[in-house]
Design a protein around this motif. Structure first.
Motif, PDB file in Angstrom:
ATOM      1  N   ILE A 137     -34.026 -47.848   0.214  1.00  0.00           N
ATOM      2  CA  ILE A 137     -32.582 -47.821   0.461  1.00  0.00           C
ATOM      3  C   ILE A 137     -32.172 -49.057   1.257  1.00  0.00           C
ATOM      4  N   LEU A 138     -32.967 -49.372   2.284  1.00  0.00           N
ATOM      5  CA  LEU A 138     -32.683 -50.568   3.075  1.00  0.00           C
ATOM      6  C   LEU A 138     -32.856 -51.818   2.222  1.00  0.00           C
ATOM      7  N   ALA A 139     -33.894 -51.833   1.401  1.00  0.00           N
ATOM      8  CA  ALA A 139     -34.121 -52.995   0.537  1.00  0.00           C
ATOM      9  C   ALA A 139     -32.955 -53.198  -0.413  1.00  0.00           C
ATOM     10  N   GLU A 140     -32.450 -52.102  -0.970  1.00  0.00           N
ATOM     11  CA  GLU A 140     -31.287 -52.184  -1.853  1.00  0.00           C
ATOM     12  C   GLU A 140     -30.101 -52.775  -1.108  1.00  0.00           C
ATOM     13  N   SER A 141     -29.880 -52.302   0.116  1.00  0.00           N
ATOM     14  CA  SER A 141     -28.768 -52.782   0.920  1.00  0.00           C
ATOM     15  C   SER A 141     -28.926 -54.262   1.229  1.00  0.00           C
ATOM     16  N   ARG A 142     -30.147 -54.665   1.587  1.00  0.00           N
ATOM     17  CA  ARG A 142     -30.401 -56.074   1.890  1.00  0.00           C
ATOM     18  C   ARG A 142     -30.191 -56.942   0.648  1.00  0.00           C
ATOM     19  N   MET A 143     -30.735 -56.466  -0.477  1.00  0.00           N
ATOM     20  CA  MET A 143     -30.596 -57.236  -1.710  1.00  0.00           C
ATOM     21  C   MET A 143     -29.136 -57.396  -2.100  1.00  0.00           C
ATOM     22  N   THR A 144     -28.363 -56.310  -1.980  1.00  0.00           N
ATOM     23  CA  THR A 144     -26.938 -56.370  -2.292  1.00  0.00           C
ATOM     24  C   THR A 144     -26.229 -57.355  -1.371  1.00  0.00           C
ATOM     25  N   GLN A 145     -26.550 -57.311  -0.095  1.00  0.00           N
ATOM     26  CA  GLN A 145     -25.897 -58.196   0.854  1.00  0.00           C
ATOM     27  C   GLN A 145     -26.230 -59.658   0.580  1.00  0.00           C
ATOM     28  N   VAL A 146     -27.499 -59.924   0.248  1.00  0.00           N
ATOM     29  CA  VAL A 146     -27.894 -61.300  -0.058  1.00  0.00           C
ATOM     30  C   VAL A 146     -27.169 -61.799  -1.308  1.00  0.00           C
ATOM     31  N   LEU A 147     -27.099 -60.958  -2.321  1.00  0.00           N
ATOM     32  CA  LEU A 147     -26.367 -61.346  -3.524  1.00  0.00           C
ATOM     33  C   LEU A 147     -24.904 -61.660  -3.207  1.00  0.00           C
ATOM     34  N   LEU A 148     -24.286 -60.809  -2.382  1.00  0.00           N
ATOM     35  CA  LEU A 148     -22.890 -61.041  -1.996  1.00  0.00           C
ATOM     36  C   LEU A 148     -22.747 -62.315  -1.179  1.00  0.00           C
ATOM     37  N   ASP A 149     -23.657 -62.506  -0.221  1.00  0.00           N
ATOM     38  CA  ASP A 149     -23.600 -63.712   0.606  1.00  0.00           C
ATOM     39  C   ASP A 149     -23.733 -64.960  -0.258  1.00  0.00           C
ATOM     40  N   ASP A 150     -24.692 -64.947  -1.182  1.00  0.00           N
ATOM     41  CA  ASP A 150     -24.905 -66.105  -2.045  1.00  0.00           C
ATOM     42  C   ASP A 150     -23.725 -66.314  -2.995  1.00  0.00           C
ATOM     43  N   LEU A 151     -23.129 -65.217  -3.456  1.00  0.00           N
ATOM     44  CA  LEU A 151     -21.967 -65.315  -4.338  1.00  0.00           C
ATOM     45  C   LEU A 151     -20.774 -65.909  -3.600  1.00  0.00           C
ATOM     46  N   ASN A 152     -20.540 -65.441  -2.382  1.00  0.00           N
ATOM     47  CA  ASN A 152     -19.369 -65.880  -1.609  1.00  0.00           C
ATOM     48  C   ASN A 152     -19.513 -67.288  -1.050  1.00  0.00           C
ATOM     49  N   THR A 153     -20.738 -67.787  -0.951  1.00  0.00           N
ATOM     50  CA  THR A 153     -20.955 -69.126  -0.392  1.00  0.00           C
ATOM     51  C   THR A 153     -21.442 -70.113  -1.445  1.00  0.00           C
ATOM     52  N   ASN A 154     -21.248 -69.738  -2.723  1.00  0.00           N
ATOM     53  CA  ASN A 154     -21.625 -70.622  -3.848  1.00  0.00           C
ATOM     54  C   ASN A 154     -23.107 -70.993  -3.848  1.00  0.00           C
ATOM     55  N   ARG A 155     -23.951 -70.064  -3.367  1.00  0.00           N
ATOM     56  CA  ARG A 155     -25.394 -70.302  -3.388  1.00  0.00           C
ATOM     57  C   ARG A 155     -26.090 -69.412  -4.402  1.00  0.00           C
ATOM     58  N   LEU A 156     -25.315 -68.681  -5.197  1.00  0.00           N
ATOM     59  CA  LEU A 156     -25.895 -67.748  -6.149  1.00  0.00           C
ATOM     60  C   LEU A 156     -26.709 -68.516  -7.183  1.00  0.00           C
ATOM     61  N   VAL A 157     -27.938 -68.087  -7.392  1.00  0.00           N
ATOM     62  CA  VAL A 157     -28.806 -68.722  -8.377  1.00  0.00           C
ATOM     63  C   VAL A 157     -28.404 -68.201  -9.757  1.00  0.00           C
ATOM     64  N   LEU A 158     -27.739 -69.044 -10.544  1.00  0.00           N
ATOM     65  CA  LEU A 158     -27.210 -68.637 -11.841  1.00  0.00           C
ATOM     66  C   LEU A 158     -28.122 -69.102 -12.957  1.00  0.00           C
ATOM     67  N   PRO A 159     -28.281 -68.294 -14.002  1.00  0.00           N
ATOM     68  CA  PRO A 159     -29.050 -68.758 -15.160  1.00  0.00           C
ATOM     69  C   PRO A 159     -28.318 -69.908 -15.840  1.00  0.00           C
ATOM     70  N   SER A 160     -29.067 -70.835 -16.381  1.00  0.00           N
ATOM     71  CA  SER A 160     -28.479 -71.984 -17.060  1.00  0.00           C
ATOM     72  C   SER A 160     -28.349 -71.703 -18.549  1.00  0.00           C
ATOM     73  N   LEU A 161     -27.225 -72.118 -19.122  1.00  0.00           N
ATOM     74  CA  LEU A 161     -27.038 -71.990 -20.557  1.00  0.00           C
ATOM     75  C   LEU A 161     -28.022 -72.935 -21.247  1.00  0.00           C
ATOM     76  N   PRO A 162     -28.788 -72.463 -22.237  1.00  0.00           N
ATOM     77  CA  PRO A 162     -29.759 -73.322 -22.926  1.00  0.00           C
ATOM     78  C   PRO A 162     -29.134 -74.614 -23.427  1.00  0.00           C
ATOM     79  N   ASP A 163     -29.917 -75.673 -23.389  1.00  0.00           N
ATOM     80  CA  ASP A 163     -29.417 -77.022 -23.661  1.00  0.00           C
ATOM     81  C   ASP A 163     -28.753 -77.148 -25.028  1.00  0.00           C
ATOM     82  N   VAL A 164     -29.349 -76.542 -26.049  1.00  0.00           N
ATOM     83  CA  VAL A 164     -28.778 -76.701 -27.391  1.00  0.00           C
ATOM     84  C   VAL A 164     -27.380 -76.099 -27.455  1.00  0.00           C
ATOM     85  N   ALA A 165     -27.155 -75.005 -26.752  1.00  0.00           N
ATOM     86  CA  ALA A 165     -25.830 -74.381 -26.746  1.00  0.00           C
ATOM     87  C   ALA A 165     -24.821 -75.271 -26.025  1.00  0.00           C
ATOM     88  N   VAL A 166     -25.248 -75.896 -24.935  1.00  0.00           N
ATOM     89  CA  VAL A 166     -24.371 -76.807 -24.196  1.00  0.00           C
ATOM     90  C   VAL A 166     -23.974 -77.987 -25.072  1.00  0.00           C
TER      91      VAL A 166
END
Length: 418
Positions: A137-166
């Motif tokens: 439960i604590l791990a879930e809470s921590r993970m959620t908070q980290v995701l939110l922190d990274d999302l709100n501070t533009n640090r979210l690790v986003l998947p990259s669109l494959p090169d051929v599609a780009v």
């Protein structure tokens, strides 16, 4: 008589995450800047949909959280969930109500971010490797908070669109691009080239004679359909994980996305109001946020090993993270809206049916006859059904539609998984 203002001590502040990352001086400064608030039993502290940028922390008492889908969660001041901000996702997904006399903190996000950024701060990787996290439960809470922190501070690790599609997307914006130029780009990826030729020869698009080259396939399909199919085929490689624990989760996510995509394609054809390939892509993208969440879960084994906890994180964050991914890829607004609204079963809006409506109805079709349907609204309760003008749908009639379209759905699924 004026109200007595009580400030939290550093010891109180240290109980909470991410305040526990601050040093003693920062905790002292923060404590002087905020005060402890009190609420009586039954008082609403936070309303669903609120967008005020602050973090709420429970010091003493008991809170009840009511989610948009009617789920109720209770949080005690000594529970692991109380160590992190309560209902921190903006706009708020929960109404928060005091179930007993309650003391709590309200901290403006800008103030907290300023203090955190004043030091070296923390990253998702550092927090994710915390060996002290043993409670799921604590791990879930921590993970959620980290995701939110990274999302709100533009640090979210986003998947990259494959090169051929780009590259295909870039070429589509060039007015001088023709089938030969597109073929030269697509052919840099042999797997996608093969899938594109197969698609052009499939019963979904086949002409009188089969095509045997990438350029001929593009001529038959047209540039716009080619672009959407290349995007669709390229997405497959993103549904992958290094974690052996999460491989099954990722496989199920891909299979669900393919099924929703295929049904979206067929319903778009039936309605006659939607671009079928765009619907195909919308269905495949609706859960793209969960791809990023599963990648983060690799660092939280307690969450990765607990399907219920992982499902909760995905339920809370799939929409905002998915929309952020598509914005970073430069996708258009109607697809971004799909990621945000795909599970808003009772979604209301004043316009005509859109791709989000189409995906909502497609998802519900995938659940017909399953245990999940017991927890979802019936088709006659879903506003999106009426906006799509598919007729008076009931589970029985929907099954007839699916049975009648079974071959087309199977062909669409085969095209996606070949």
């Amino acid at each position: 008589m004026s109200e007595i203002v009580v400030h939290p001590t550093p010891e109180i502040l240290k109980r909470f995450h991410p305040l526990d990352q601050l040093n003693d001086i920062q905790l002292e400064l923060l404590g002087r800047s905020i005060q402890i608030h009190s609420a009586g039993r039954g008082l609403k502290i936070l309303e669903q949909g609120d967008i005020t940028p602050f973090s709420l922390y429970l010091i003493k008492g008991k809170l009840r959280l009511l989610s948009t889908d009617g789920r109720v969660t209770e949080i005690l001041d000594d529970s692991p969930q109380a160590q992190s901000p309560i209902a921190n996702l903006i706009p708020r997904r929960y109404t928060v109500e005091a179930m007993s006399p309650t003391d709590y903190l309200v901290i403006e996000n800008s103030l907290l971010e300023g203090l955190l950024n004043d030091d070296e701060g923390f990253t998702a990787t550092e927090l994710g490797s915390d060996s002290q996290i043993i409670d799921p439960i604590l791990a879930e809470s921590r993970m959620t908070q980290v995701l939110l922190d990274d999302l709100n501070t533009n640090r979210l690790v986003l998947p990259s669109l494959p090169d051929v599609a780009v590259r295909v997307g870039r070429a589509m914006r060039d007015e001088t691009t023709n089938a030969r130029k597109l073929a030269n780009i697509v052919q840099t990826d042999p797997a996608i080239t093969t899938k594109l030729v197969r698609a052009a020869n499939s019963p979904l698009y086949a002409g009188v004679t089969p095509v045997d080259s990438c350029a001929a396939a593009i001529v038959r399909l047209g540039a716009d359909t080619t672009h959407k199919l290349v995007l669709t085929f390229a997405l497959r490689e993103l549904f992958n994980t290094h974690s052996s624990v999460l491989k099954e989760q990722m496989r199920r996510l891909w299979e669900h996305s393919v099924k929703v995509s295929a049904i979206s394609y067929v319903l778009a054809k039936i309605s006659g109001r939607f671009n079928a390939e765009h619907a195909l892509l919308a269905g495949l993208l609706h859960d793209i946020g969960n791809v990023a969440i599963l990648s983060y879960a690799e660092n939280y084994t307690e969450v990765a090993n607990d399907n219920e906890k992982l499902a909760q994180v995905m339920h809370d964050l799939r929409g905002p993270i998915g929309s952020e991914i598509l914005r970073s890829w430069g996708f258009i607004d109607d697809l971004i809206l799909v990621t945000e609204e795909a599970e808003n079963w009772l979604r209301e809006h004043g316009g005509e049916g859109d791709y989000a409506d189409l995906v909502i109805v497609s998802q519900l079709h995938t659940y017909i006859g399953s245990d999940e349907m017991k927890h979802l609204p019936t088709l006659d309760q879903v506003p999106a059904v009426k906006r799509l003008n598919l007729g008076e749908l009931t589970p029985k009639l929907s099954l007839k539609i699916l049975d009648k379209a079974e071959e087309k759905i199977a062909r669409a699924k085969q095209m996606l998984t070949a």
